[in-house]
Design an enzyme around this catalytic site. Structure first.
Site, short mmCIF file in Angstrom:
data_model
loop_
_atom_site.label_atom_id
_atom_site.label_comp_id
_atom_site.label_asym_id
_atom_site.label_seq_id
_atom_site.Cartn_x
_atom_site.Cartn_y
_atom_site.Cartn_z
N LYS A 186 0.83 -1.21 0.00
CA LYS A 186 0.00 0.00 0.00
C LYS A 186 0.87 1.26 0.00
O LYS A 186 2.07 1.18 0.29
CB LYS A 186 -0.91 -0.03 1.23
CG LYS A 186 -0.15 -0.22 2.51
CD LYS A 186 -0.79 -1.25 3.40
CE LYS A 186 -0.09 -1.14 4.75
NZ LYS A 186 -0.77 -1.76 5.83
N TYR B 151 17.86 29.02 9.49
CA TYR B 151 16.63 29.70 9.90
C TYR B 151 16.48 29.71 11.42
O TYR B 151 16.74 28.71 12.08
CB TYR B 151 15.41 28.97 9.33
CG TYR B 151 15.13 29.26 7.87
CD1 TYR B 151 14.88 30.56 7.43
CD2 TYR B 151 15.08 28.22 6.95
CE1 TYR B 151 14.60 30.80 6.10
CE2 TYR B 151 14.78 28.46 5.62
CZ TYR B 151 14.55 29.76 5.19
OH TYR B 151 14.26 30.00 3.87
N ARG C 66 -9.82 -1.44 14.33
CA ARG C 66 -9.71 -0.57 13.17
C ARG C 66 -10.68 -1.19 12.16
O ARG C 66 -11.76 -1.62 12.55
CB ARG C 66 -8.26 -0.52 12.69
CG ARG C 66 -7.95 0.67 11.80
CD ARG C 66 -6.50 0.69 11.34
NE ARG C 66 -6.11 -0.50 10.58
CZ ARG C 66 -4.95 -0.65 9.96
NH1 ARG C 66 -4.04 0.30 10.02
NH2 ARG C 66 -4.67 -1.75 9.29
N MET D 185 13.73 23.47 3.53
CA MET D 185 13.02 22.74 2.48
C MET D 185 13.98 21.98 1.57
O MET D 185 13.76 20.83 1.22
CB MET D 185 12.18 23.73 1.66
CG MET D 185 11.29 23.06 0.63
SD MET D 185 10.39 24.26 -0.34
CE MET D 185 9.27 24.94 0.86
C1 LIG Z 1 0.10 -2.56 6.47
C2 LIG Z 1 -0.49 -3.88 6.73
C3 LIG Z 1 0.33 -5.01 6.75
C4 LIG Z 1 1.83 -4.94 6.70
O1 LIG Z 1 2.31 -4.44 7.92
P1 LIG Z 1 3.88 -4.33 8.25
O2 LIG Z 1 3.89 -3.96 9.69
O3 LIG Z 1 4.41 -3.25 7.39
O4 LIG Z 1 4.50 -5.63 7.98
C5 LIG Z 1 -0.31 -6.24 6.87
N1 LIG Z 1 -1.66 -6.32 7.00
C6 LIG Z 1 -2.47 -5.26 7.01
C7 LIG Z 1 -3.94 -5.42 7.14
C8 LIG Z 1 -1.91 -3.99 6.89
O5 LIG Z 1 -2.71 -2.91 6.90
#
Ligand SMILES: *Cc1c(COP(=O)(O)O)cnc(C)c1O
Length: 378
Positions: free
Chosen positions: A43, A265, A142, A318
């Site tokens: 993702k 800065y 969640r 930046m």
């Molecule tokens: C992001 C995610 C993973 C992977 O998690 P990591 O901690 O990066 O290995 C696996 N399952 C779900 C449902 C996730 O949202």
């Protein structure tokens, strides 16, 4: 001050992404999880590293199941890796995205009864719709089917058949803390729920879950961060991950500073002695958290120049970061690369008071991205 003509260089920072290291991490996780298979969680553009390149690399290494968050991400991945592999969409179906699911054969992860009903409505009359996964919430609270809805999935006539599931999954809230009691609790809840489901593949573990051991592996594990060189638990020494990502910031200018002068800065850093500094070309727009800035109160982090450490002094801006090279023995000239992240990813995340996941997903799009492999540098 002496500034010789440096070898040719560009002012643009370079982000190197080591595909060989990703493959090695995939293989170590595969060895740990066997006989369970390793799926890749890709993702957010593969944790900021580029879903097309990373997807192809992992497919080439034998990975056949992938998880993304949204159907749009799945479509891009599908285009990169062909029609064979499974792509599950963690957020599940949403009314505006159903066409993407059919067009790219994406498998929705069903997270609620409402999603299940929406999906069934949308596949009405569709020839060979994609199979689906059921995600049960076992304590993370969640996304996921809440306890109160489980019975409907178990008992309602024809519902599971219509959904045509091929995976039952859940997600661990505390896999980063091996000793946390919630891990076992979720494991037991997951087993109880899965026992009421048809015989399909089961999946519970993210990267941290892989390290929790055999009982957590089932048929499929779903690591993300561990593939990309980040540690996933509070016992990083046990993890054996190879670093994947480095920011190479070229030195643009070198200056001698007098005791009492301030840097950058807001004049957050005052020279306590005469010092020599290097202005390097990478800033918060390139993914260096501003919280790594070095102030009069504290030096937070350093970049590596060759094998030496150069502290970050003054506020990260930046485009640029100032390094203290007073004690760097190597002769630093323009074009020299200061390196951030790499083996220091976890440490620099901690120093920035964030987590390695956030550092990776915030890497800027401005860096020149170079995908390297061991051996040939390309
Ligand atoms: C992001 C995610 C993973 C992977 O998690 P990591 O901690 O990066 O290995 C696996 N399952 C779900 C449902 C996730 O949202």
């Amino acid at each position: 001050m002496r500034e010789t003509d440096a070898r040719s260089y560009s002012s643009r920072p370079v982000l190197t992404i080591n595909l060989s290291a990703i493959i090695e991490n995939y293989k170590s996780l595969s060895a740990l999880a066997a006989p369970a298979k390793v799926a890749a969680s890709l993702k957010a553009d593969a944790y900021g590293l580029g879903i097309v390149q990373i997807g192809r690399t992992l497919y080439g290494a034998g990975c056949r199941t992938f998880f993304v968050a949204h159907a749009g991400e799945g479509k891009i991945l599908r285009g990169a890796i062909g029609n064979q592999p499974n792509i599950y969409v963690l957020s599940g179906p949403s009314p505006q995205d159903t066409a993407l699911f059919f067009g790219s054969t994406l498998k929705p992860v069903i997270n609620s009864l409402t999603q299940a009903r929406d999906w069934l409505k949308s596949i009405d009359g569709v020839k060979r719709p994609p199979r689906t996964a059921l995600h049960f919430d076992t304590g993370m609270n969640r996304l996921g089917i809440p306890n109160s809805e489980t019975e409907v999935f178990v008992k309602e006539d024809g519902l599971l058949d219509a959904l045509n599931i091929d995976l039952v999954m859940s997600h661990l809230a505390c896999a980063s803390m091996p000793d946390h009691p919630l891990n076992k609790q979720q494991l037991n809840t997951f087993k109880r729920t899965a026992a009421q489901m048809p015989m399909v593949n089961l999946s519970l573990a993210n990267t941290g879950g892989v390290y929790l051991g055999k009982p957590y592996h089932f048929k499929l594990v779903r690591p993300g961060i561990g593939l990309f060189g980040g540690s996933a638990t509070n016992q990083p020494k046990k993890e054996n991950v190879r670093p994947v990502v480095e920011i190479h910031a070229p030195v643009l200018q070198i200056k001698n500073i007098k005791k009492g002068e301030t840097l950058g800065y807001d004049a957050l850093f005052t020279a306590k002695t005469d010092m020599k500094i290097a202005i390097v070309s990478a800033g918060y727009a390139d993914g260096l958290p501003i919280s790594l800035s070095g102030t009069d109160k504290a030096i937070i982090t350093h970049a590596r120049i060759g094998k030496e450490n150069a502290p970050v002094v003054g506020r990260i801006s930046m485009d640029y970061t100032i390094l203290d090279i007073t004690n760097v023995k190597k002769y630093v000239e323009r074009g020299e690369k200061a390196v951030f992240l790499g083996q220091n990813l976890d440490a620099q995340a901690a120093e920035a008071q964030t987590i390695n996941y956030e550092i990776l997903t915030h890497l800027g799009q401005r860096c020149k991205r170079v995908y390297i492999r061991d051996g040939n540098g390309k």
